[in-house]
Write a protein that holds these residues in place. Structure first.
Motif, PDB file in Angstrom:
ATOM      1  N   THR A   8       0.846  -1.192   0.000  1.00  0.00           N
ATOM      2  CA  THR A   8       0.000   0.000   0.000  1.00  0.00           C
ATOM      3  C   THR A   8       0.884   1.245   0.000  1.00  0.00           C
ATOM      4  O   THR A   8       1.914   1.269   0.666  1.00  0.00           O
ATOM      5  CB  THR A   8      -0.880   0.039   1.270  1.00  0.00           C
ATOM      6  OG1 THR A   8      -1.763  -1.091   1.241  1.00  0.00           O
ATOM      7  CG2 THR A   8      -1.710   1.310   1.346  1.00  0.00           C
ATOM      8  N   VAL A  17      -1.601   3.262  -4.199  1.00  0.00           N
ATOM      9  CA  VAL A  17      -1.611   1.814  -4.418  1.00  0.00           C
ATOM     10  C   VAL A  17      -2.268   1.203  -3.189  1.00  0.00           C
ATOM     11  O   VAL A  17      -1.951   1.585  -2.061  1.00  0.00           O
ATOM     12  CB  VAL A  17      -0.185   1.256  -4.608  1.00  0.00           C
ATOM     13  CG1 VAL A  17      -0.185  -0.259  -4.596  1.00  0.00           C
ATOM     14  CG2 VAL A  17       0.412   1.769  -5.919  1.00  0.00           C
ATOM     15  N   LEU A  20      -1.977  -4.124  -2.716  1.00  0.00           N
ATOM     16  CA  LEU A  20      -1.813  -4.832  -3.986  1.00  0.00           C
ATOM     17  C   LEU A  20      -0.832  -5.984  -3.842  1.00  0.00           C
ATOM     18  O   LEU A  20       0.235  -5.835  -3.253  1.00  0.00           O
ATOM     19  CB  LEU A  20      -1.341  -3.826  -5.038  1.00  0.00           C
ATOM     20  CG  LEU A  20      -1.334  -4.291  -6.489  1.00  0.00           C
ATOM     21  CD1 LEU A  20      -1.720  -3.134  -7.391  1.00  0.00           C
ATOM     22  CD2 LEU A  20      -0.011  -4.869  -6.884  1.00  0.00           C
ATOM     23  N   LEU A  43       3.590   2.087  -8.279  1.00  0.00           N
ATOM     24  CA  LEU A  43       3.933   0.682  -8.074  1.00  0.00           C
ATOM     25  C   LEU A  43       5.328   0.374  -8.617  1.00  0.00           C
ATOM     26  O   LEU A  43       6.157  -0.245  -7.958  1.00  0.00           O
ATOM     27  CB  LEU A  43       2.875  -0.210  -8.761  1.00  0.00           C
ATOM     28  CG  LEU A  43       3.082  -1.719  -8.617  1.00  0.00           C
ATOM     29  CD1 LEU A  43       3.048  -2.119  -7.131  1.00  0.00           C
ATOM     30  CD2 LEU A  43       2.032  -2.499  -9.396  1.00  0.00           C
ATOM     31  N   LEU A 208      -4.541  -2.095 -13.711  1.00  0.00           N
ATOM     32  CA  LEU A 208      -4.754  -1.415 -12.422  1.00  0.00           C
ATOM     33  C   LEU A 208      -5.892  -0.406 -12.516  1.00  0.00           C
ATOM     34  O   LEU A 208      -6.111   0.213 -13.555  1.00  0.00           O
ATOM     35  CB  LEU A 208      -3.477  -0.659 -12.018  1.00  0.00           C
ATOM     36  CG  LEU A 208      -2.468  -1.387 -11.123  1.00  0.00           C
ATOM     37  CD1 LEU A 208      -1.960  -2.631 -11.825  1.00  0.00           C
ATOM     38  CD2 LEU A 208      -1.305  -0.457 -10.794  1.00  0.00           C
ATOM     39  N   LYS A 212      -5.721  -0.517  -7.250  1.00  0.00           N
ATOM     40  CA  LYS A 212      -5.984  -1.948  -7.032  1.00  0.00           C
ATOM     41  C   LYS A 212      -5.713  -2.719  -8.330  1.00  0.00           C
ATOM     42  O   LYS A 212      -5.860  -2.181  -9.424  1.00  0.00           O
ATOM     43  CB  LYS A 212      -7.439  -2.160  -6.630  1.00  0.00           C
ATOM     44  CG  LYS A 212      -7.773  -1.766  -5.201  1.00  0.00           C
ATOM     45  CD  LYS A 212      -9.111  -2.392  -4.861  1.00  0.00           C
ATOM     46  CE  LYS A 212      -9.674  -2.102  -3.509  1.00  0.00           C
ATOM     47  NZ  LYS A 212      -8.882  -1.700  -2.400  1.00  0.00           N
ATOM     48  N   LEU A 213      -5.324  -4.003  -8.152  1.00  0.00           N
ATOM     49  CA  LEU A 213      -5.108  -4.857  -9.317  1.00  0.00           C
ATOM     50  C   LEU A 213      -6.443  -5.454  -9.738  1.00  0.00           C
ATOM     51  O   LEU A 213      -7.103  -6.135  -8.955  1.00  0.00           O
ATOM     52  CB  LEU A 213      -4.119  -5.979  -8.945  1.00  0.00           C
ATOM     53  CG  LEU A 213      -3.802  -6.987 -10.040  1.00  0.00           C
ATOM     54  CD1 LEU A 213      -3.100  -6.302 -11.210  1.00  0.00           C
ATOM     55  CD2 LEU A 213      -2.951  -8.114  -9.489  1.00  0.00           C
TER      56      LEU A 213
END
Ligand SMILES: Nc1ncnc2c1ncn2[C@@H]1O[C@H](COP(=O)(O)OP(=O)(O)OP(=O)(O)O)[C@@H](O)[C@H]1O
Ligand SMILES: [Mg+2]
Lengths: 264, 521
Positions: A8, A17, A20, A43, A208, A212-213
């Motif tokens: 995060t 992020v 993740l 990321l 993404l 989030k993924l």
């Protein structure tokens, strides 16, 4: 090879992020795809510690990134930014030699490596004495790539490496990237917000949204087996052309043959 | 042509002095600039890292630059005394702003991508600074150094005010001695130095400085160069004298002190603005002052008896353009009203009020006129404007205020004052060009500084203050159409002064005593 666990990154109250997790295999060419502001750059930069996660861990070959000083870690990770990140006061040769010099390679080895790389990125040997302002955008980006590859890092991170280039140049450079033998064995993570580019360059794609993924998988998986509506929606705009790019020609023949058989 | 020959003649006659001053000037500039680089560049780097501090730090250095140079020197005297040390500190503070600011902006201005690339390649902070940031910021830093250097060559002329030497000695000496050649002998080399430094630094800027080390090659060079100028030790044993630039060049000053008394004494050149205080603070032991100066009393100084009579007494009187007298005939009577009212001790007391009690010259003037019963409220007339000038010291301020009040009270004329004209030459030129109509002057200064009378004339007139008055009166009328009005009454002359306590301790009462004492040393 690279393992991202529950990572995060917060800026104030905002999640850039958000919790993740993903695994990236040795030799994988991953395209990080997503809308602007989805957290791709954040990321990517956490992987070479240009940004430190708020929480969560990242490991390479099982080893936590934070076990060694950041600057030593970075010498083993190639990094290609957009254009104009070459050192303007260094020649092409000096630019390419930066990491080998940091690693204290001997002069001859470094020089030979520069020669080899210039050849690989299709630049004339005479360019080694030029300064960045004497290069075109495409040539600059070739040098940029050569610089990132100089010390043979097993991992290569790229943040929209083609975005500053015009269309024709971009196509040529992408072609170079795809054909370059040296890149084949490396683990590569490339950020892009261009769906076409992601499908063309990546052998896997991570999509993404809001940090989030959404889904990570082969291009065809995202296309034909979207994990959720959001993935479908994201790819909808360019479905047909992607389908063509993501599907090998034999499969299309097969598909056409099937249709014909059914008809008769 | 003749002027050029004169100037050349002056240079030839004084080349040793000129060389010495030039070397001092270079030394002051380079030492202070190197200090400013040594502190300013790291400070700039630091605030480029901690950008939140930048406005504060740059603000502080900017404040130093807004302090007028002469005031800054003044502040530094109590802290660092006189001589090269305070001068170098002041110049250092002046040079700081452009260097800190340019280092900061040079580093901040580097393309973000380039800095990021350096970090991403695995450079440490330190390596990045040395290999990437400093070389890329160097042209900007160098232009800051260039600015600072050129500023400091100029400001270093003021070092002459506080006994730090440099080309200012000729410049200010020339101004107070009305000697254009002397001014030029200081000003031209100073300008050439500024141009030279500017040129050399611009060349340095153009060199492609890939590696920072190339830039530092020049550093030892600079150090070697400025070491020509070793800081002369002010605190030697024995007595030290401080003389004003004007005193140094006058026959009834240093020249006769050497030839008549044969005084051999270590001395520095210093402005009269700080000289008395420096004597009081024991920075100096002997100074050349004016006999009526209020600071003699204020700082507990004593006057050495002039037993061989080289400092003749001179009258003070207003000098007025005859054109102004024709335009406003009522002026002369009013200006002569002070005649006979101020003797030596009254003038000394009035000066004391200004110099020691820090009363306003205006108040001192009004109080005096009131006790004399000749003060009148201004009539507020608008018949015309009289411009009154004065040099930069208390006595002149007080007298010019008195004249202003008398003119406003007794005539329908209005007055504009231009006080603080910094030296005889500036004051007199202002009068001659009609910028001012009158100012108080001394017959000795008229004789020696303005008329530049030859030795035969001065020898003939010496010691007779009335003869001197008559001579300058006639000559000024003939040559400049400027009239000397009646003498005010008090005498002013040069005098050597020492701290009273030291005079007692060393049993020195006259200049001959001083000569005997210094010979023994
Ligand atoms: N230094 C920062 N301070 C505050 N917020 C930031 C910072 N860096 C990024 N963000 C925010 O985090 C979110 C993710 O940013 P990031 O740069 O990772 O997006 P991205 O996917 O790379 O976008 P783009 O395609 O536009 O480059 C954005 O909403 C951004 O505004
Ligand atoms: Mg981005």
């Amino acid at each position: 090879m690279i393992s991202i666990q529950q990572v995060t990154k917060m800026y104030g109250p905002k999640f850039a992020v958000d919790q993740l997790s993903m695994e990236i295999a040795q030799g994988e060419h991953l395209a990080l795809l997503g809308a602007s502001g989805s957290g791709k750059t954040t990321l990517l930069r956490m992987i070479n510690r240009l940004i430190e996660p708020t929480c969560g861990t990242i490991t390479i070959n099982g080893e936590d990134l934070t076990t060694q000083p950041a600057h030593l870690l970075r010498r083993d990770i190639g990094f290609v930014l957009q254009a104009n990140s070459l050192f303007p006061h260094y020649t092409v040769e000096e630019n390419i030699s930066v990491v080998p010099n940091l690693l204290k390679w001997d002069q001859q080895k470094t020089q030979a490596r520069v020669t080899e790389l210039l050849d690989k990125v299709h630049l004339p040997a005479a360019y080694r004495n030029r300064y960045p302002h004497q290069l075109s955008g495409g040539e600059g980006q070739r040098v940029n790539l050569a610089r990132a590859l100089a010390a043979n890092p097993p991992v290569l991170l790229m943040d929209e490496p083609f975005s500053a280039l015009d269309n024709i140049t971009r196509t040529a450079i992408r072609q170079l990237f795809k054909e370059l033998e040296e890149l084949k064995s490396k683990t590569i993570i490339m950020v892009t917000h261009d769906v076409q580019e992601a499908f063309e360059m990546g052998d896997s794609i991570a999509l993404l949204q809001n940090g989030k993924l959404l889904q990570k998988g082969k291009p065809a998986d995202l296309l034909y087996h979207p994990a959720n509506e959001a993935v479908k929606e994201f790819l909808a705009g360019s479905y047909l052309s992607l389908a063509l790019a993501a599907t090998p020609a034999e499969e299309i023949w097969q598909w056409l043959a099937d249709k014909n058989n059914k008809r008769s | 042509m003749n002027d050029l020959e004169n100037f050349w003649g002056f240079i030839v006659a004084h080349w040793q002095k000129l060389l010495e001053q030039t070397v001092q000037h270079i030394g002051l500039t380079l030492i202070s600039i190197m200090l400013a680089i040594a502190i300013g560049v790291p400070a700039g780097i630091y605030v480029a890292r901690k950008t939140k501090l930048a406005p504060t730090v740059i603000g502080i250095t900017a404040v130093f630059q807004t302090i007028p140079s002469i005031a800054l020197l003044g502040f530094l005297i109590p802290l660092a005394g006189i001589g090269p040390t305070p001068a170098i500190i002041a110049l250092f503070l002046y040079g700081l702003l452009p260097i800190v600011r340019n280092t900061y902006t040079g580093i901040i201005g580097i393309d973000h991508n380039v800095k990021e690339a350096a970090t991403a390649m695995g450079m440490t902070e330190h390596t990045r600074l040395l290999k990437i940031e400093l070389p890329l910021a160097l042209p900007v830093i160098l232009s800051g150094i260039r600015t600072a250097t050129v500023i400091n060559v100029g400001v270093a002329t003021l070092a002459a005010y506080i006994a730090a030497g440099g080309l200012g000695e000729f410049i200010f000496g020339g101004i107070s001695l009305n000697n254009t050649n002397m001014i030029l002998a200081g000003a031209i080399p100073a300008a050439l130095l500024a141009l030279l430094f500017d040129y050399l630094l611009s060349r340095l800027q153009q060199v492609k400085l890939k590696k920072l080390s190339t830039a530092f090659i020049t550093l030892p060079l600079l150090i070697a160069f400025s070491s020509f100028y070793f800081i002369p030790g002010i605190r030697h044993t024995g007595l030290l004298a401080g003389f004003t630039p004007e005193f140094m060049g006058r026959k009834d000053g240093y020249l006769d002190l050497r030839s008549v008394y044969d005084l051999q004494m270590r001395h520095v050149v210093i402005s009269d603005a700080v000289m008395y205080k420096a004597a009081y603070d024991k920075e100096l032991d002997v100074i050349s002052g004016y006999s009526t100066d209020g600071r003699i009393k204020a700082f507990n100084l004593g006057t050495l008896r002039d037993d061989k009579h080289i400092f003749p007494p001179y009258y003070a009187a207003p000098i007025v353009r005859t054109a102004a007298l024709q335009q406003f005939p009522e002026l002369e009577v009013v200006l002569n009203m002070l005649t006979g009212r101020i003797n030596d001790s009254i003038m000394t007391d009035l000066n004391y009020r200004a110099d020691y009690l820090h009363q306003e010259p205006e108040k001192i003037a009004a109080d005096f006129l009131k006790t004399q019963g000749i003060w009148k409220a201004p009539r507020g007339g608008h018949k015309g404007v009289v411009h009154i000038g004065s040099k930069i010291f208390a006595e002149q301020y007080i007298l010019s205020n008195m004249y202003a009040m008398l003119i406003k009270g007794y005539t329908d004329l209005d007055v504009a004052t231009k006080t603080g004209l910094g030296g005889t030459k500036i004051c007199f030129e202002a009068l001659r060009n009609g910028n001012i109509d009158l100012y108080p002057e001394y017959t000795g200064t008229g004789l020696l500084v303005i008329l530049q009378s030859n030795i035969a004339t001065t020898g003939r007139l010496a010691q007779n203050k009335n003869a001197v008055y008559n001579y300058v009166h006639d000559q000024f009328m003939q040559q400049y159409q400027i009239k000397w009005l009646q003498p005010i009454g008090f005498n002013n002359s040069y005098a050597l002064m020492m701290r009273q306590a030291q005079m007692n301790q060393l049993a020195i009462t006259s200049i001959s005593d001083l000569v005997k004492f210094t010979d023994k040393e």
